[in-house]
Design a protein around this motif. Structure first.
Motif, PDB file in Angstrom:
ATOM      1  N   HIS A   3     -14.857   7.871   7.063  1.00 41.09           N
ATOM      2  CA  HIS A   3     -15.886   8.936   7.616  1.00 41.09           C
ATOM      3  C   HIS A   3     -15.615   9.238   9.391  1.00 41.09           C
ATOM      4  O   HIS A   3     -16.011   9.859  10.335  1.00 41.09           O
ATOM      5  N   THR A   4     -14.099   8.571   9.720  1.00 41.64           N
ATOM      6  CA  THR A   4     -14.208   8.266  10.876  1.00 41.64           C
ATOM      7  C   THR A   4     -13.576   9.686  11.395  1.00 41.64           C
ATOM      8  O   THR A   4     -13.889  10.958  11.948  1.00 41.64           O
ATOM      9  N   ALA A   5     -12.541  10.923  10.500  1.00 44.70           N
ATOM     10  CA  ALA A   5     -12.674  12.479  10.295  1.00 44.70           C
ATOM     11  C   ALA A   5     -13.810  12.855  10.475  1.00 44.70           C
ATOM     12  O   ALA A   5     -13.746  13.793  11.521  1.00 44.70           O
ATOM     13  N   ALA A   6     -15.106  12.779  10.048  1.00 38.53           N
ATOM     14  CA  ALA A   6     -15.920  13.167  10.244  1.00 38.53           C
ATOM     15  C   ALA A   6     -16.408  13.194  11.385  1.00 38.53           C
ATOM     16  O   ALA A   6     -17.105  14.712  11.751  1.00 38.53           O
ATOM     17  N   ILE A   7     -16.686  12.754  11.855  1.00 35.68           N
ATOM     18  CA  ILE A   7     -17.778  12.200  12.903  1.00 35.68           C
ATOM     19  C   ILE A   7     -16.593  12.341  14.108  1.00 35.68           C
ATOM     20  O   ILE A   7     -17.037  12.658  15.408  1.00 35.68           O
ATOM     21  N   ALA A   8     -15.053  12.485  13.864  1.00 36.94           N
ATOM     22  CA  ALA A   8     -14.878  13.485  15.310  1.00 36.94           C
ATOM     23  C   ALA A   8     -14.796  14.872  14.806  1.00 36.94           C
ATOM     24  O   ALA A   8     -14.517  15.197  16.257  1.00 36.94           O
ATOM     25  N   ALA A   9     -14.655  15.427  14.104  1.00 39.66           N
ATOM     26  CA  ALA A   9     -15.434  16.504  13.729  1.00 39.66           C
ATOM     27  C   ALA A   9     -15.851  17.134  14.277  1.00 39.66           C
ATOM     28  O   ALA A   9     -16.898  18.207  14.287  1.00 39.66           O
ATOM     29  N   ALA A  10     -17.554  16.485  14.186  1.00 39.27           N
ATOM     30  CA  ALA A  10     -18.693  16.708  15.116  1.00 39.27           C
ATOM     31  C   ALA A  10     -18.403  17.084  16.172  1.00 39.27           C
ATOM     32  O   ALA A  10     -18.172  17.042  17.600  1.00 39.27           O
ATOM     33  N   LYS A  11     -19.470  17.713  17.094  1.00 41.44           N
ATOM     34  CA  LYS A  11     -19.045  19.091  17.890  1.00 41.44           C
ATOM     35  C   LYS A  11     -20.414  18.375  18.638  1.00 41.44           C
ATOM     36  O   LYS A  11     -21.234  18.192  18.153  1.00 41.44           O
ATOM     37  N   PRO A  12     -19.671  17.584  20.041  1.00 43.48           N
ATOM     38  CA  PRO A  12     -20.929  16.923  20.545  1.00 43.48           C
ATOM     39  C   PRO A  12     -22.131  17.685  21.677  1.00 43.48           C
ATOM     40  O   PRO A  12     -21.746  19.109  21.790  1.00 43.48           O
ATOM     41  N   ALA A  13     -22.920  17.429  21.117  1.00 39.10           N
ATOM     42  CA  ALA A  13     -24.608  17.813  21.314  1.00 39.10           C
ATOM     43  C   ALA A  13     -24.807  18.782  20.567  1.00 39.10           C
ATOM     44  O   ALA A  13     -25.609  19.485  20.729  1.00 39.10           O
ATOM     45  N   GLY A  14     -24.185  18.675  19.124  1.00 38.86           N
ATOM     46  CA  GLY A  14     -23.917  19.973  17.785  1.00 38.86           C
ATOM     47  C   GLY A  14     -25.900  19.406  17.653  1.00 38.86           C
ATOM     48  O   GLY A  14     -26.125  18.722  17.551  1.00 38.86           O
ATOM     49  N   ARG A  15     -26.000  20.085  17.089  1.00 39.95           N
ATOM     50  CA  ARG A  15     -27.216  20.056  15.475  1.00 39.95           C
ATOM     51  C   ARG A  15     -26.645  20.339  14.076  1.00 39.95           C
ATOM     52  O   ARG A  15     -25.859  21.556  14.049  1.00 39.95           O
ATOM     53  N   ILE A  16     -26.722  18.705  14.125  1.00 38.61           N
ATOM     54  CA  ILE A  16     -25.838  18.428  12.336  1.00 38.61           C
ATOM     55  C   ILE A  16     -27.232  17.922  11.588  1.00 38.61           C
ATOM     56  O   ILE A  16     -28.500  17.501  11.375  1.00 38.61           O
ATOM     57  N   LEU A  17     -27.187  19.034  10.283  1.00 37.80           N
ATOM     58  CA  LEU A  17     -27.690  18.329   9.381  1.00 37.80           C
ATOM     59  C   LEU A  17     -26.610  17.602   8.503  1.00 37.80           C
ATOM     60  O   LEU A  17     -25.705  17.623   7.327  1.00 37.80           O
ATOM     61  N   ASP A  18     -27.145  15.826   8.248  1.00 36.25           N
ATOM     62  CA  ASP A  18     -26.166  15.305   6.970  1.00 36.25           C
ATOM     63  C   ASP A  18     -26.844  15.185   5.592  1.00 36.25           C
ATOM     64  O   ASP A  18     -27.970  13.980   5.763  1.00 36.25           O
ATOM     65  N   VAL A  19     -26.439  15.873   4.660  1.00 33.84           N
ATOM     66  CA  VAL A  19     -27.002  16.039   3.006  1.00 33.84           C
ATOM     67  C   VAL A  19     -26.557  14.828   3.100  1.00 33.84           C
ATOM     68  O   VAL A  19     -25.383  14.804   2.554  1.00 33.84           O
ATOM     69  N   GLY A  20     -27.111  14.142   2.173  1.00 35.22           N
ATOM     70  CA  GLY A  20     -27.017  12.498   1.477  1.00 35.22           C
ATOM     71  C   GLY A  20     -26.100  11.786   2.012  1.00 35.22           C
ATOM     72  O   GLY A  20     -25.203  11.095   2.455  1.00 35.22           O
ATOM     73  N   CYS A  21     -27.441  11.074   3.317  1.00 37.12           N
ATOM     74  CA  CYS A  21     -26.984  10.366   4.477  1.00 37.12           C
ATOM     75  C   CYS A  21     -26.867   8.427   3.981  1.00 37.12           C
ATOM     76  O   CYS A  21     -26.880   8.122   5.011  1.00 37.12           O
ATOM     77  N   GLY A  22     -27.861   8.893   2.871  1.00 33.94           N
ATOM     78  CA  GLY A  22     -27.769   7.288   2.820  1.00 33.94           C
ATOM     79  C   GLY A  22     -28.604   6.460   3.996  1.00 33.94           C
ATOM     80  O   GLY A  22     -29.435   7.087   4.155  1.00 33.94           O
ATOM     81  N   GLN A  23     -28.361   5.586   4.261  1.00 30.94           N
ATOM     82  CA  GLN A  23     -28.817   4.857   5.068  1.00 30.94           C
ATOM     83  C   GLN A  23     -28.774   5.332   6.233  1.00 30.94           C
ATOM     84  O   GLN A  23     -29.258   5.032   7.374  1.00 30.94           O
ATOM     85  N   GLY A  24     -28.420   6.078   7.300  1.00 31.73           N
ATOM     86  CA  GLY A  24     -28.065   6.320   7.665  1.00 31.73           C
ATOM     87  C   GLY A  24     -26.685   6.070   8.808  1.00 31.73           C
ATOM     88  O   GLY A  24     -26.730   6.530  10.624  1.00 31.73           O
ATOM     89  N   ARG A  25     -26.367   5.417   8.677  1.00 33.42           N
ATOM     90  CA  ARG A  25     -25.225   4.950   9.598  1.00 33.42           C
ATOM     91  C   ARG A  25     -24.369   6.119   9.983  1.00 33.42           C
ATOM     92  O   ARG A  25     -23.511   5.473  11.221  1.00 33.42           O
ATOM     93  N   ILE A  26     -23.620   6.711   9.359  1.00 32.53           N
ATOM     94  CA  ILE A  26     -22.824   8.108  10.564  1.00 32.53           C
ATOM     95  C   ILE A  26     -23.784   9.261  10.722  1.00 32.53           C
ATOM     96  O   ILE A  26     -23.510   9.290  12.049  1.00 32.53           O
TER      97      ILE A  26
END
Length: 211
Positions: free
Chosen positions: A1-24
């Protein structure tokens, strides 16, 4: 999941669908993102990462409990293969976010991975508790089929990458595991459909007729 975290826009608004326990989600908050997690089973309040808003929701329902057009990115990490009707889900997501068309960041297992092909060659296709053939997977994808699913649902592909096997998880964070990851990355450059353990995709919904 490091690739996904790196793709996140800094300070962006993100909806994490299927987030599980929220680690990401917790890692995304560290990047300054405003994160809303959505899953059928959400963690207890004491386990919620600071700064993450959780919504309890069955993802197999044909609707969304939140205005998804308010987000800059929608994360679908290892979740689409668990849904009963992934194509219908993506259609609904595109319709719900049609006005702003947030970017999709999606990961899923690659059933065309060489280990799975070798198992099938020798007559084995056994599901298990983890991995590509997880018992809870209802739909399996290759690079071609995930691209077709997104295109048929009205998405424009922005990026497709192959992700190596999680050797550090299996072997621990040591020299051997790191060497295997680098070797796997080299093989992916030669043939990602055969040597990628996972598929990483960034996509954006195309405008609808109503738009």
């Amino acid at each position: 999941h490091t690739a996904a975290i790196a793709a996140a826009k800094p300070a962006g608004r993100i909806l994490d669908v299927g987030c599980g326990q929220g680690r990401i989600a917790g890692e995304l908050v560290k990047k300054g993102c405003q994160v809303t997690g959505m899953d059928r089973y959400i963690p207890a309040k004491s386990a919620v990462p600071p700064g993450v808003n959780f919504i309890c929701w069955d993802l197999n329902r044909n609707e969304f409990p939140i205005n998804v057009s308010e987000f800059d990115q929608i994360f679908l990490l290892d979740i689409i293969e668990h849904l009963k009707t992934p194509d219908q889900f993506m259609d609904e997501l595109r319709f719900a976010a049609a006005c702003s068309r947030p970017e999709i960041v999606l990961t899923t297992a690659n059933v065309g991975f060489i280990a799975t092909r070798l198992m099938l060659l020798f007559g084995h296709f056994n599901y298990g508790k983890k991995g590509i053939l997880d018992l809870t997977h209802t739909r399996l994808f290759t690079f071609r089929t995930i691209r077709e699913l997104l295109k048929q649902s009205g998405y424009k592909i922005l990026e497709v990458r192959g992700i190596p096997a999680p050797f550090p998880v299996a072997l621990g964070k040591n020299f051997v595991a790191r060497a295997l990851v680098r070797w796997n990355e080299t093989l992916i450059r030669l043939n990602r459909g055969l040597f990628a353990y996972q598929i990483f995709v960034r996509a954006e919904a195309l405008p609808t007729v109503n738009n």
